[in-house]
Design a protein around this motif. Structure first.
Motif, PDB file in Angstrom:
ATOM      1  N   ASN A  26       0.881  -1.164   0.002  1.00 15.24           N
ATOM      2  CA  ASN A  26       0.113   0.172   0.006  1.00 15.24           C
ATOM      3  C   ASN A  26       0.891   1.264   0.067  1.00 15.24           C
ATOM      4  OD1 ASN A  26      -2.584  -1.397  -0.144  1.00 15.24           O
ATOM      5  ND2 ASN A  26      -2.994  -1.001   2.154  1.00 15.24           N
ATOM      6  N   ILE A  29       1.814   2.685  -3.377  1.00 15.68           N
ATOM      7  CA  ILE A  29       0.588   3.389  -4.151  1.00 15.68           C
ATOM      8  C   ILE A  29       0.095   4.597  -3.551  1.00 15.68           C
ATOM      9  CG2 ILE A  29      -1.929   3.144  -5.043  1.00 15.68           C
ATOM     10  CD1 ILE A  29      -1.153   0.077  -4.892  1.00 15.68           C
ATOM     11  N   ALA A  30       0.335   5.673  -4.189  1.00 14.12           N
ATOM     12  CA  ALA A  30       0.043   7.201  -3.992  1.00 14.12           C
ATOM     13  C   ALA A  30      -1.421   7.310  -3.903  1.00 14.12           C
ATOM     14  CB  ALA A  30       0.625   8.327  -4.619  1.00 14.12           C
ATOM     15  N   GLU A  31      -2.035   6.657  -4.929  1.00 12.15           N
ATOM     16  CA  GLU A  31      -3.686   7.068  -5.240  1.00 12.15           C
ATOM     17  C   GLU A  31      -3.935   6.083  -6.175  1.00 12.15           C
ATOM     18  OE1 GLU A  31      -7.051  10.551  -5.879  1.00 12.15           O
ATOM     19  OE2 GLU A  31      -4.612  10.942  -5.732  1.00 12.15           O
ATOM     20  N   ILE A  32      -5.364   5.545  -6.394  1.00  8.90           N
ATOM     21  CA  ILE A  32      -5.993   5.031  -7.397  1.00  8.90           C
ATOM     22  C   ILE A  32      -6.895   5.721  -7.954  1.00  8.90           C
ATOM     23  CG2 ILE A  32      -7.209   3.039  -8.119  1.00  8.90           C
ATOM     24  CD1 ILE A  32      -4.803   1.997  -7.398  1.00  8.90           C
ATOM     25  N   ILE A  33      -6.881   6.156  -9.345  1.00 12.34           N
ATOM     26  CA  ILE A  33      -7.767   7.163 -10.112  1.00 12.34           C
ATOM     27  C   ILE A  33      -8.645   6.549 -10.992  1.00 12.34           C
ATOM     28  CG2 ILE A  33      -6.372   9.109  -9.058  1.00 12.34           C
ATOM     29  CD1 ILE A  33      -4.982   9.376 -11.943  1.00 12.34           C
ATOM     30  N   TRP A  58      -2.160  14.886 -12.986  1.00 13.16           N
ATOM     31  CA  TRP A  58      -2.869  14.629 -11.814  1.00 13.16           C
ATOM     32  C   TRP A  58      -2.144  15.503 -10.662  1.00 13.16           C
ATOM     33  CZ3 TRP A  58       0.343  12.240  -7.708  1.00 13.16           C
ATOM     34  CH2 TRP A  58      -0.333  11.468  -6.580  1.00 13.16           C
ATOM     35  N   ARG A  59      -2.996  15.877  -9.943  1.00 12.86           N
ATOM     36  CA  ARG A  59      -2.643  16.893  -8.770  1.00 12.86           C
ATOM     37  C   ARG A  59      -1.697  17.856  -9.496  1.00 12.86           C
ATOM     38  NH1 ARG A  59      -2.090  13.489  -3.073  1.00 12.86           N
ATOM     39  NH2 ARG A  59      -4.439  12.494  -3.375  1.00 12.86           N
ATOM     40  N   ARG A  84      -8.551   1.891 -14.296  1.00  6.88           N
ATOM     41  CA  ARG A  84      -8.139   2.921 -13.291  1.00  6.88           C
ATOM     42  C   ARG A  84      -6.396   2.878 -13.443  1.00  6.88           C
ATOM     43  NH1 ARG A  84     -12.766   2.254 -12.698  1.00  6.88           N
ATOM     44  NH2 ARG A  84     -14.058   2.252 -10.627  1.00  6.88           N
ATOM     45  N   ASN A  89       4.418   6.108  -5.840  1.00 10.47           N
ATOM     46  CA  ASN A  89       5.310   6.817  -5.638  1.00 10.47           C
ATOM     47  C   ASN A  89       6.630   6.347  -5.996  1.00 10.47           C
ATOM     48  OD1 ASN A  89       3.776   8.507  -3.542  1.00 10.47           O
ATOM     49  ND2 ASN A  89       3.575   6.622  -2.426  1.00 10.47           N
TER      50      ASN A  89
END
Length: 172
Positions: A26, A29-33, A58-59, A84, A89
Motif C-alpha cells: 500500500n 501506491i499514492a492513489e488509485i484514480i 494528476w494533482r 484505473r 510513489n
C-alpha cells in the motif's frame, strides 16, 4: 494476534493488468484514480519506448503512464469502463518525475499478506529485469515488480538516455 505476527503482515494491493496481477505494498501506491485512454496526453519524449503510453495530469503534475506488461515483454490491452491508474510513489526517479502511473484493468484488491498467504514460484520463462519474482498469493498467480528497475527505465527516458531505457524482452 502477537506483535511479531502483526509486524510480518504487509498491507498490499493486487493490481490487475492485462494477463497478470502485480503485488504492491500500500505504501507504494499514492492513489488509485479513474481514467480513460482519452486522459493520456502524448509524451514530449522523442523515440519513446512503446511502454511509455504518454502522460496524465494528476494533482497539478504531469505523470508518465507506463504499460508494465510491455515493459516486462508482454502485451498491453487498454481496458474499457472499469480502468484505473495506480499512481505509484517513486523512490529515486528522475528530476521532475516523482510518480509513475500504471493502468489497471479494474479496481485493485486490498489484501493483507503474510508468509502463509504468499509463496515464490519458480519461473521457467525468460526473465525480465522489471520482474523481481513470480508468486502465488492466496492461491492466485501474481508478479512482484522490480520497482527500482521500473523507476530506472522511466528516469532514463526522461534523462534522454535511449540505450538505458530498453528492456531485454521488448515486444511490440
Amino acid at each position: 494476534m502477537t506483535q511479531t505476527h502483526a509486524a510480518s503482515i504487509i498491507a498490499s494491493q493486487l493490481v490487475p493488468l492485462t494477463d497478470e496481477r502485480l503485488v504492491l505494498p500500500n505504501t507504494t501506491i499514492a492513489e488509485i484514480i479513474d481514467f480513460s485512454q482519452a486522459d493520456i496526453q502524448a509524451s514530449s519524449v522523442e523515440d519513446a519506448p512503446d511502454w511509455l503510453l504518454g502522460m496524465v495530469a494528476w494533482r497539478g503534475l504531469s505523470v508518465p503512464v507506463v504499460a508494465f506488461e510491455r515493459m516486462a515483454g508482454g502485451k498491453y490491452e487498454a481496458s474499457a469502463s472499469r480502468a484505473r491508474l495506480a499512481v505509484l510513489n517513486v523512490a529515486k526517479g528522475a528530476p521532475g518525475v516523482p510518480f509513475i502511473a500504471i493502468p489497471t484493468q479494474t479496481i485493485p484488491q486490498l489484501m493483507q499478506i503474510d508468509e502463509t498467504t504468499i509463496s515464490v514460484v519458480e519461473d521457467s520463462g525468460e526473465a525480465s529485469p522489471v520482474v523481481a519474482c513470480h508468486v502465488m498469493v492466496a492461491g492466485s498467480a501474481a508478479i512482484i515488480p522490480a520497482l527500482e528497475e521500473v523507476e530506472r527505465l522511466v528516469a532514463a527516458v526522461f534523462a534522454g538516455e535511449p540505450e538505458k531505457n530498453k528492456t531485454k524482452n521488448k515486444k511490440k
